[in-house]
Design an enzyme around this catalytic site. Structure first.
Site, PDB file in Angstrom:
ATOM      1  N   ASP A   1       0.883  -1.169   0.000  1.00  0.00           N
ATOM      2  CA  ASP A   1       0.000   0.000   0.000  1.00  0.00           C
ATOM      3  C   ASP A   1       0.918   1.215   0.000  1.00  0.00           C
ATOM      4  O   ASP A   1       1.520   1.552   1.024  1.00  0.00           O
ATOM      5  CB  ASP A   1      -0.879  -0.057   1.258  1.00  0.00           C
ATOM      6  CG  ASP A   1      -1.671   1.230   1.470  1.00  0.00           C
ATOM      7  OD1 ASP A   1      -1.627   2.123   0.604  1.00  0.00           O
ATOM      8  OD2 ASP A   1      -2.349   1.326   2.520  1.00  0.00           O
TER       9      ASP A   1
ATOM     10  N   LYS B   1       3.195  11.370  -3.891  1.00  0.00           N
ATOM     11  CA  LYS B   1       2.106  10.689  -4.602  1.00  0.00           C
ATOM     12  C   LYS B   1       1.138  11.696  -5.227  1.00  0.00           C
ATOM     13  O   LYS B   1       0.551  11.435  -6.265  1.00  0.00           O
ATOM     14  CB  LYS B   1       1.382   9.773  -3.606  1.00  0.00           C
ATOM     15  CG  LYS B   1       0.253   8.940  -4.191  1.00  0.00           C
ATOM     16  CD  LYS B   1      -0.219   7.908  -3.175  1.00  0.00           C
ATOM     17  CE  LYS B   1      -1.477   7.197  -3.582  1.00  0.00           C
ATOM     18  NZ  LYS B   1      -1.882   6.151  -2.621  1.00  0.00           N
TER      19      LYS B   1
ATOM     20  N   GLU C   1      -7.192   0.608  -4.399  1.00  0.00           N
ATOM     21  CA  GLU C   1      -7.166   0.495  -2.938  1.00  0.00           C
ATOM     22  C   GLU C   1      -8.489  -0.022  -2.363  1.00  0.00           C
ATOM     23  O   GLU C   1      -8.483  -0.953  -1.545  1.00  0.00           O
ATOM     24  CB  GLU C   1      -6.766   1.841  -2.317  1.00  0.00           C
ATOM     25  CG  GLU C   1      -5.284   2.130  -2.552  1.00  0.00           C
ATOM     26  CD  GLU C   1      -4.887   3.585  -2.385  1.00  0.00           C
ATOM     27  OE1 GLU C   1      -5.707   4.378  -1.894  1.00  0.00           O
ATOM     28  OE2 GLU C   1      -3.749   3.935  -2.763  1.00  0.00           O
TER      29      GLU C   1
ATOM     30  N   ASP D   1     -12.971   5.478   1.582  1.00  0.00           N
ATOM     31  CA  ASP D   1     -11.531   5.394   1.841  1.00  0.00           C
ATOM     32  C   ASP D   1     -10.935   6.800   1.888  1.00  0.00           C
ATOM     33  O   ASP D   1     -10.746   7.444   0.858  1.00  0.00           O
ATOM     34  CB  ASP D   1     -10.893   4.559   0.711  1.00  0.00           C
ATOM     35  CG  ASP D   1      -9.385   4.387   0.885  1.00  0.00           C
ATOM     36  OD1 ASP D   1      -8.813   4.980   1.812  1.00  0.00           O
ATOM     37  OD2 ASP D   1      -8.792   3.648   0.075  1.00  0.00           O
TER      38      ASP D   1
END
Ligand code: AMP
Length: 507
Positions: A12, A74, A151, A182
């Protein structure tokens, strides 16, 4: 002699924290501790003179050498360069992500021995360019990236696995409909899925790749800084190291406010100090609009899936930021349901990735697939076309968002004139009619069309999204393939990737 089967490893790669999981001998996912003994590794890179430091130590450097620290790379994936100059140069964001992955690999190898095959997770709402950049980061870190997986899908797999299969999770019709909310450190995804023991089918997905816990921190940082200015007349954010310390303080305060109704935050700068009491209510008020954005997207996603709240069996919470009580209150009020916290919000994604890695390895060894995973594309795919009425460029959508993957589409372009030598197809992702407001994937150009083609010769351009959202494009004329490469503006060439791989991972 039989080669030992490679370990199934899932990563992850989070905006603020990353985690690695691996299947144990009984096929159960376990989170691996990093070299410091922690399950989560901050996705932070510190350029300390000749050394590159990743993780907890890099976080400490934010208070003393903020200018040399890269955080949240990211968020910059898909751009040519990371926003900051580090050690006198700018780096592509995927290289910074690769350093994070490289540390995860080295630490994991101390426990499970050498490995290179991995599955890496991406936000469901990542566009194609960011998906490629993530795969490239994995390559640069010395991995063989078997797949990337969304994810929320990974979290749903971990959930399904933990529940022990169909009987525990399925509704009367053998399916369980879940909504995965999420909210991580830097990205937000909401996904509606139908799951059973052996099928994970995404019905709709939406999100925001620039919304996460970090934005909640920012509100606190700004609040404290404004208060500091009001009382002391100077802005503590003007000094990067003071700002870095303030960020850490505020993130800590935010966590405390998830457990307590008030917390203190201190800031000192230029010999002056301010200590403020922040109540949970104050914090919730200053971040209300951020939460409202997630509520809006959640409702929209349910609608895009063609469902009502009464159709949803479970609401699954994933991502560290779902620990904020306001998130649960909001979700309970809009869904009218009890929320499912049965998977660890920090580990579920890595666990699901490891399970997916295990299934892929089984398939590589010739075993029949035990589980089917079906995704949708999170952005519409289009080509830039000229509107004949206005002569303006527009996005001609070929594959609308939320289409089940894999999917293929084709479009016929015609040569304008006799003996035309070249054609150019510009590919974009996004919902806007204007290509400028879409994500530019790249171009497919053929410079040497077969000689002597008459005007109006059809040129077929084929597009194919794989299950993981990666795109391939082919251009053909009279059944002969002329091109199958996308020229990407913000992507590294294969040679550059190989040289970064050698530099970062030594592989
Ligand atoms: P993830 O990307 O899922 O690891 O989530 C990381 C984010 O969760 C960061 O922004 C953290 O500040 C946030 N987070 C972790 N624990 C808590 C907590 N107890 N309360 C509020 N936010 C938290």
């Amino acid at each position: 002699m039989n080669q030992p089967r490679p370990r199934a490893v899932g990563i992850d790669l989070g905006t603020t924290f990353s985690a690695v999981a691996c299947l144990d001998d009984l096929g159960r996912p376990q989170t691996l501790n990093n070299g410091e003994g922690d399950k989560l590794t901050p996705s932070v890179v510190f350029f300390e003179e000749s050394e590159i430091v990743v993780g907890k130590e890099a976080v400490k450097a934010i208070s003393t050498a903020a200018a040399q620290v890269a955080e949240c790379a990211k968020r910059d994936l898909g751009n040519r360069m990371y926003e900051k100059v580090l050690g006198g140069r700018q780096y592509p964001p995927e290289a910074l992500e690769a350093w994070v992955l490289n540390k995860l690999r080295i630490d994991a190898e101390h426990q499970i021995g050498a490995f290179d095959k991995v599955v890496i997770t991406v936000p469901a709402y990542f566009d194609e360019v960011r998906r490629k950049a993530t795969q490239d980061a994995g390559y640069m870190a010395g991995f063989d990236v078997m797949d990337i997986i969304n994810e929320p899908t990974a979290a749903a797999i971990a959930f399904g696995f933990q529940q022990g299969g169909e009987h525990a999770i399925a509704a009367a019709d053998g399916m369980c409909r879940i909504l995965v909310y999420d909210l991580g450190g830097g990205t937000f995804d909401v996904t509606v899925m139908e799951i059973s023991r052996d099928q994970f089918v995404t019905l709709a997905t939406d999100g925001d790749v620039r919304l996460g816990g970090r934005d909640w921190d920012q509100r606190l940082v700004d609040y404290v800084a404004e208060e500091f200015i009001r009382r002391c007349g100077v802005d503590p954010r003007e000094d990067p190291n003071t700002e870095g310390r303030l960020w850490r303080e505020c993130e800590d305060t935010k966590r405390t406010l998830s457990a307590r109704s008030k917390a203190n935050v201190a800031c000192d700068y230029k010999g002056q100090a301010v200590r403020l009491e922040i109540t949970r209510q104050m914090f919730e008020e200053m971040t209300r609009d951020l939460l409202d954005r997630t509520a809006f997207t959640t409702r929209q996603t349910l609608q895009a899936a063609g469902l009502q709240w009464s159709d949803i069996d479970r609401v699954l919470l994933v991502g560290g930021s779902t620990r904020m009580p306001a998130v649960c209150e909001m979700l309970q009020s809009i869904t009218g349901k009890e929320l499912d916290r049965s998977v660890s919000p920090d580990e579920a994604v890595a666990h699901g990735a490891a399970i997916h890695a295990g299934l892929l390895l089984e398939r590589h060894h010739g075993q029949a697939p035990r589980v089917t995973i079906k995704n949708v594309n999170s952005h519409s795919l289009g080509v830039v076309a000229r509107d004949s009425a206005t002569q303006r460029q527009r996005n001609a959508i070929l594959i609308p968002r939320n289409t089940s993957l894999p999917v293929a589409a084709k479009r016929i372009f015609k040569t304008h004139k006799a003996s035309q030598k070249s054609i150019l197809v510009q590919i974009v992702e996004g919902e806007s009619a204007s290509p400028d407001d879409c994500s530019q994937i790249g171009k497919c150009s053929v410079r040497e069309l077969p000689p002597g083609l008459p005007a109006d010769t059809p040129i077929e351009v084929g597009f194919r999204y794989a299950e993981n959202g990666r795109l391939t494009v082919t251009v053909s004329c009279a059944g002969k393939e002329l091109c199958h490469e996308i020229q990407r503006d913000n992507s590294l060439t294969q040679e550059q990737l190989a040289s970064w791989r050698q530099y970062i991972s030594g592989r």
